[in-house]
Design a protein around this motif. Structure first.
Motif, PDB file in Angstrom:
ATOM      1  N   ALA A  43       0.838  -1.218   0.000  1.00 34.32           N
ATOM      2  CA  ALA A  43       0.000   0.000   0.000  1.00 34.32           C
ATOM      3  C   ALA A  43       0.867   1.260   0.000  1.00 34.32           C
ATOM      4  O   ALA A  43       0.631   2.190  -0.770  1.00 34.32           O
ATOM      5  CB  ALA A  43      -0.940  -0.005   1.198  1.00 34.32           C
ATOM      6  N   LYS A  44       1.875   1.284   0.875  1.00 34.01           N
ATOM      7  CA  LYS A  44       2.778   2.432   0.941  1.00 34.01           C
ATOM      8  C   LYS A  44       3.552   2.574  -0.369  1.00 34.01           C
ATOM      9  O   LYS A  44       3.698   3.676  -0.909  1.00 34.01           O
ATOM     10  CB  LYS A  44       3.752   2.258   2.108  1.00 34.01           C
ATOM     11  N   TRP A  45       4.034   1.460  -0.897  1.00 33.10           N
ATOM     12  CA  TRP A  45       4.793   1.469  -2.143  1.00 33.10           C
ATOM     13  C   TRP A  45       3.939   1.988  -3.311  1.00 33.10           C
ATOM     14  O   TRP A  45       4.394   2.801  -4.107  1.00 33.10           O
ATOM     15  CB  TRP A  45       5.309   0.060  -2.450  1.00 33.10           C
ATOM     16  N   ALA A  46       2.679   1.516  -3.384  1.00 32.16           N
ATOM     17  CA  ALA A  46       1.791   1.931  -4.477  1.00 32.16           C
ATOM     18  C   ALA A  46       1.507   3.435  -4.415  1.00 32.16           C
ATOM     19  O   ALA A  46       1.495   4.120  -5.438  1.00 32.16           O
ATOM     20  CB  ALA A  46       0.494   1.136  -4.430  1.00 32.16           C
ATOM     21  N   LYS A  47       1.287   3.950  -3.203  1.00 37.78           N
ATOM     22  CA  LYS A  47       1.040   5.379  -3.033  1.00 37.78           C
ATOM     23  C   LYS A  47       2.252   6.195  -3.458  1.00 37.78           C
ATOM     24  O   LYS A  47       2.133   7.197  -4.170  1.00 37.78           O
ATOM     25  CB  LYS A  47       0.691   5.662  -1.567  1.00 37.78           C
ATOM     26  N   LEU A  48       3.427   5.748  -3.031  1.00 36.51           N
ATOM     27  CA  LEU A  48       4.662   6.433  -3.422  1.00 36.51           C
ATOM     28  C   LEU A  48       4.878   6.354  -4.928  1.00 36.51           C
ATOM     29  O   LEU A  48       5.336   7.308  -5.552  1.00 36.51           O
ATOM     30  CB  LEU A  48       5.862   5.833  -2.693  1.00 36.51           C
ATOM     31  N   ARG A  49       4.551   5.216  -5.520  1.00 32.31           N
ATOM     32  CA  ARG A  49       4.734   5.041  -6.962  1.00 32.31           C
ATOM     33  C   ARG A  49       3.852   6.009  -7.749  1.00 32.31           C
ATOM     34  O   ARG A  49       4.286   6.618  -8.729  1.00 32.31           O
ATOM     35  CB  ARG A  49       4.417   3.585  -7.343  1.00 32.31           C
ATOM     36  N   ARG A  50       2.601   6.159  -7.300  1.00 30.41           N
ATOM     37  CA  ARG A  50       1.700   7.111  -7.978  1.00 30.41           C
ATOM     38  C   ARG A  50       2.230   8.540  -7.858  1.00 30.41           C
ATOM     39  O   ARG A  50       2.222   9.302  -8.821  1.00 30.41           O
ATOM     40  CB  ARG A  50       0.290   7.006  -7.403  1.00 30.41           C
ATOM     41  N   LYS A  51       2.708   8.899  -6.669  1.00 25.25           N
ATOM     42  CA  LYS A  51       3.257  10.243  -6.458  1.00 25.25           C
ATOM     43  C   LYS A  51       4.510  10.450  -7.306  1.00 25.25           C
ATOM     44  O   LYS A  51       4.696  11.499  -7.926  1.00 25.25           O
ATOM     45  CB  LYS A  51       3.579  10.441  -4.976  1.00 25.25           C
ATOM     46  N   HIS A  52       5.358   9.425  -7.359  1.00 23.84           N
ATOM     47  CA  HIS A  52       6.584   9.465  -8.166  1.00 23.84           C
ATOM     48  C   HIS A  52       6.244   9.697  -9.633  1.00 23.84           C
ATOM     49  O   HIS A  52       6.826  10.558 -10.291  1.00 23.84           O
ATOM     50  CB  HIS A  52       7.344   8.144  -7.978  1.00 23.84           C
ATOM     51  N   ASP A  53       5.292   8.935 -10.157  1.00 26.45           N
ATOM     52  CA  ASP A  53       4.924   9.056 -11.562  1.00 26.45           C
ATOM     53  C   ASP A  53       4.333  10.432 -11.875  1.00 26.45           C
ATOM     54  O   ASP A  53       4.623  11.023 -12.916  1.00 26.45           O
ATOM     55  CB  ASP A  53       3.939   7.957 -11.954  1.00 26.45           C
ATOM     56  N   LYS A  54       3.527  10.960 -10.948  1.00 26.43           N
ATOM     57  CA  LYS A  54       2.928  12.281 -11.138  1.00 26.43           C
ATOM     58  C   LYS A  54       4.007  13.362 -11.172  1.00 26.43           C
ATOM     59  O   LYS A  54       3.998  14.240 -12.048  1.00 26.43           O
ATOM     60  CB  LYS A  54       1.939  12.555 -10.013  1.00 26.43           C
TER      61      LYS A  54
END
Length: 64
Positions: A43-54
């Motif tokens: 969950a933490k990784w997915a949230k960070l990944r979305r923020k990273h991509d944005k």
């Protein structure tokens, strides 16, 4: 015909400041993403990944 576009120095300074801010935020998120396990903390990784991509998309847009 050649058209000349005038840009005020304060506009360039503001854009450069925004670019540096985005870049530093991107690097912080990237470091945190690299330190997070995608399997153990999904969950933490997915949230960070979305923020990273944005942030990456914003950086590419502003640098173009």
């Amino acid at each position: 015909p050649f058209t000349h576009i005038t840009v005020a120095p304060y506009q360039l300074a503001g854009a450069a400041k925004q670019q540096r801010k985005l870049q530093s935020e991107y690097l912080v998120v990237r470091r945190e993403l690299n330190a997070t396990s995608s399997q153990d903390e999904f969950a933490k990784w997915a949230k960070l990944r979305r923020k990273h991509d944005k942030l990456l998309e914003q950086l590419e847009t502003t640098s173009a």
